[in-house]
Design an enzyme around this catalytic site. Structure first.
Site, short mmCIF file in Angstrom:
data_model
loop_
_atom_site.label_atom_id
_atom_site.label_comp_id
_atom_site.label_asym_id
_atom_site.label_seq_id
_atom_site.Cartn_x
_atom_site.Cartn_y
_atom_site.Cartn_z
N VAL A 44 3.36 3.01 -1.38
CA VAL A 44 4.80 2.96 -1.08
C VAL A 44 5.45 4.33 -1.16
CG1 VAL A 44 4.99 0.57 -1.83
CG2 VAL A 44 5.45 2.41 -3.47
N ASP A 80 0.82 -1.21 0.00
CA ASP A 80 0.00 0.00 0.00
C ASP A 80 0.86 1.27 0.00
OD1 ASP A 80 -2.65 1.36 0.40
OD2 ASP A 80 -1.66 2.02 2.24
N ILE A 101 -13.56 4.02 -6.22
CA ILE A 101 -14.99 4.03 -5.88
C ILE A 101 -15.19 4.62 -4.49
CG2 ILE A 101 -17.07 2.64 -5.53
CD1 ILE A 101 -15.82 0.55 -7.41
N GLY A 102 -14.49 4.05 -3.52
CA GLY A 102 -14.72 4.42 -2.12
C GLY A 102 -14.35 5.83 -1.78
N GLU A 152 1.66 -0.12 -4.79
CA GLU A 152 0.74 0.97 -5.11
C GLU A 152 1.55 2.26 -5.02
OE1 GLU A 152 -3.11 3.54 -3.63
OE2 GLU A 152 -1.89 2.42 -2.22
#
Length: 584
Positions: free
Chosen positions: A249, A247, A382-383, A284
């Site tokens: 980085v 996640d 989306i979130g 990511e």
């Protein structure tokens, strides 16, 4: 001497182990590691540590189970107790296979790892190669996205705990599906983080968007780096995971000569050799920096892959017309064309959202298109919208099918977000369950501030602490039986099968990709070897000049092959061959 309860603690002057209610003094050894010579040697043990005489025990930073939550006692877990049945599983490694991103808590009504096993056969029929689980490490509360974890070695109990996780991976492998786990090492959640009471795991005065930064380059950082590297290896060795998604980085602050990502990659490669199977890391990152996925021999970090948000942005703008915030630079068919050929849109170009130049060009001679993971929807895109609305909230079948074609017929490693394949109408908003009222209030207010720059209406933002917000995110599997949804599902299944059947769709060479497009007429042709992917992004019928003799897939009826051209209905897409089909 038992090492079951050894703990690294440089800060306290005294540490007492509390094991099954018994207080056992610990002894400081080399490197500030404490051990308990009189600790239990076997059996399940509930335990914690008293630091400098404080009355309340705190969990082990390397806890493998937290049956009573992140503030409770740790519990021992034997990862070798599971009898694995996945010996026949052979991971393909990161080779462009289709990834399916899922959140365990909302993938099924029960929201557990065991209930997710029951849906694996559906994923087999869909044709995906890997499932990617959003973070499952222990967090406070009953549900959230997973990015507020505080105990990285423990699997969240509301999902079923570590034993259930092993069952899930085993079941996936037996069905021919690999597992990628999303892990978070750039920050810790706001509740249940006791690491700083043990040692300087975090850097004082150094923070990122989500909290204090991990101490990767200051005093005592050797142990911290071992801590996160051991966590990576745990997933591979104890849980048989095939790959990890790292996640954000770009939020890992590390000024040492050998960056922590390079250490991660080296440790993963060594573990891969020891276990005799492919293992990989996917970063990511929004840096658009090919150094992450360049080999270590060329001065890169040696990661197998990284996310490319530019693909998402280019597809999203061309399908929806949204141009607010970071979408503004992608308002052209040319932006989509550039992403297909160059991998990144911003590869040294000016980013109006960042108000500076951004990114670096990819050297296509040494980097494969498969090293970029792309999507048209994911948990973040989306979130992190105000209402957590999917593309299905604003687009009809035709454009949802176009999104599928652009993703699955492209040269990159495609990723789907759960439910996307049938046009799920359930939203996926940001949700939390912080037990602390003040933290819940601060989280809700923080979300409103985050949306200001994107220009979204704050009145449409659901309260992340409301249980109804979480409930609304659960997939409605009955939708797959509804004709309109089943139609889209059929397109996804056909595209994934076509990707397997046609070698040109699996070619990772950037040099084998070319694109033609018309900005005015809004069509695009993606050429991949003998195949042509033709997409009409406009709302009127278009005739596109392209040699094609066989239509392999069409998303809407009414296409026509003409001499030297293809006629496409509005928002239509076809995958066609420029060679006749040969049968024997």
């Amino acid at each position: 001497m038992s090492k079951r309860f050894d703990v690294w603690a440089s800060k306290p002057s005294a540490v007492t182990l509390v094991a099954n209610g018994e207080h056992i003094p610990m002894v400081r050894g080399d490197g500030h590691w404490w051990s308990a010579p009189d600790a239990p040697l076997s059996g399940d043990v509930d335990y914690g540590y008293l630091l400098d005489g404080v009355d309340t025990p705190v969990p082990n930073p390397r806890s493998r189970r937290q049956p009573d939550g992140v503030h409770g006692l740790s519990q021992t877990f034997d990862p070798g107790a599971h009898q694995w049945q996945d010996a026949a599983w052979v991971s393909p490694g990161m080779n462009g296979g289709v990834i399916y991103e899922m959140h365990i808590g909302t993938f099924t009504p029960a929201g557990t790892l065991d209930s997710a096993i029951a849906k694996l056969d559906y994923l087999v029929e869909l044709g995906v190669d890997f499932v990617e689980l959003l973070p499952v490490n222990a967090f406070n509360g009953t549900h959230n996205w997973g990015y507020d974890g505080v105990l990285w070695f423990a699997v969240q109990e509301t999902y079923g705990g570590p034993a259930a996780y092993q069952r899930f991976v085993d079941a996936a492998h037996q069905r021919g599906i690999g597992v990628i786990q999303d892990v978070v090492h750039n920050h810790l959640g706001p509740s249940g983080n006791y690491l700083t009471q043990f040692a300087p795991y975090l850097t004082e005065g150094m923070s990122n968007t989500w909290g204090d930064s991990l101490n990767l380059d200051g005093p005592f950082s050797d142990e911290v780096r071992d801590y996160v590297t051991d966590n990576i290896l745990m997933w591979f060795r104890d849980f048989h995971v095939d790959g990890l998604r790292l996640d954000a980085v770009h939020a890992l602050h590390d000024e040492r000569a050998v960056h922590i990502l390079e250490e991660f990659a080296a440790a993963t490669d060594l573990c891969s050799s020891e276990l005799g199977k492919p293992l990989f890391l996917i970063a990511e990152s929004d840096l658009n920096n090919p150094r992450l996925i360049s080999s270590r021999s060329r001065g890169g970090y040696g990661l197998a892959g990284q996310w490319s948000d530019d693909f998402h942005h280019a597809v999203h703008v061309n399908l929806t017309g949204e141009t607010a915030g970071y979408y503004s630079d992608f308002d052209s068919v040319g932006a989509l064309a550039k992403v297909f050929t160059d991998g990144f849109f911003h590869n040294g170009t000016y980013s109006s959202f960042r108000e500076r130049h951004h990114g670096r060009a990819i050297d296509a001679s040494v980097i494969s298109a498969h090293q970029l993971v792309v999507c048209t929807q994911n948990h973040d895109q989306i979130g992190n919208r105000a209402a957590g609305d999917r593309l299905s909230a604003t687009l009809g079948y035709e454009q949802l099918a176009q999104a599928a074609v652009l993703n699955l017929a492209g040269p990159f490693t495609p990723m789907l977000f759960m439910g996307e394949e049938y046009g799920a109408t359930t939203p996926w908003p940001f949700f939390t369950s912080h037990p602390e009222p003040e933290l819940g209030k601060a989280t809700a207010e923080g979300r409103l501030r985050e949306f200001e720059r994107m220009g979204w209406d704050p009145d449409t933002v659901p309260n992340p602490q409301d249980p109804a917000t979480f409930a609304s995110a659960k997939l409605d599997w009955a939708e797959t039986e509804v004709a309109a949804h089943a139609r889209l599902l059929g397109v996804y299944r056909a595209l994934i099968q076509l990707r397997r059947d046609e070698p040109d769709l699996r070619d990772p060479d950037f040099g084998a990709v070319s694109v033609d497009f018309s900005e005015d007429q809004r069509w695009l042709i993606l050429r991949r070897g003998a195949l042509a992917v033709v997409v009409n992004l406009s709302d009127v019928e278009r005739e596109v000049s392209v040699e094609a003799v066989t239509v392999l897939l069409s998303t809407v009826p009414g296409e026509a092959l003409l001499p030297g051209s293809v006629r496409l209905p509005a928002h239509g897409a076809v995958v066609a061959s420029t060679l006749p089909k040969v049968t024997f």
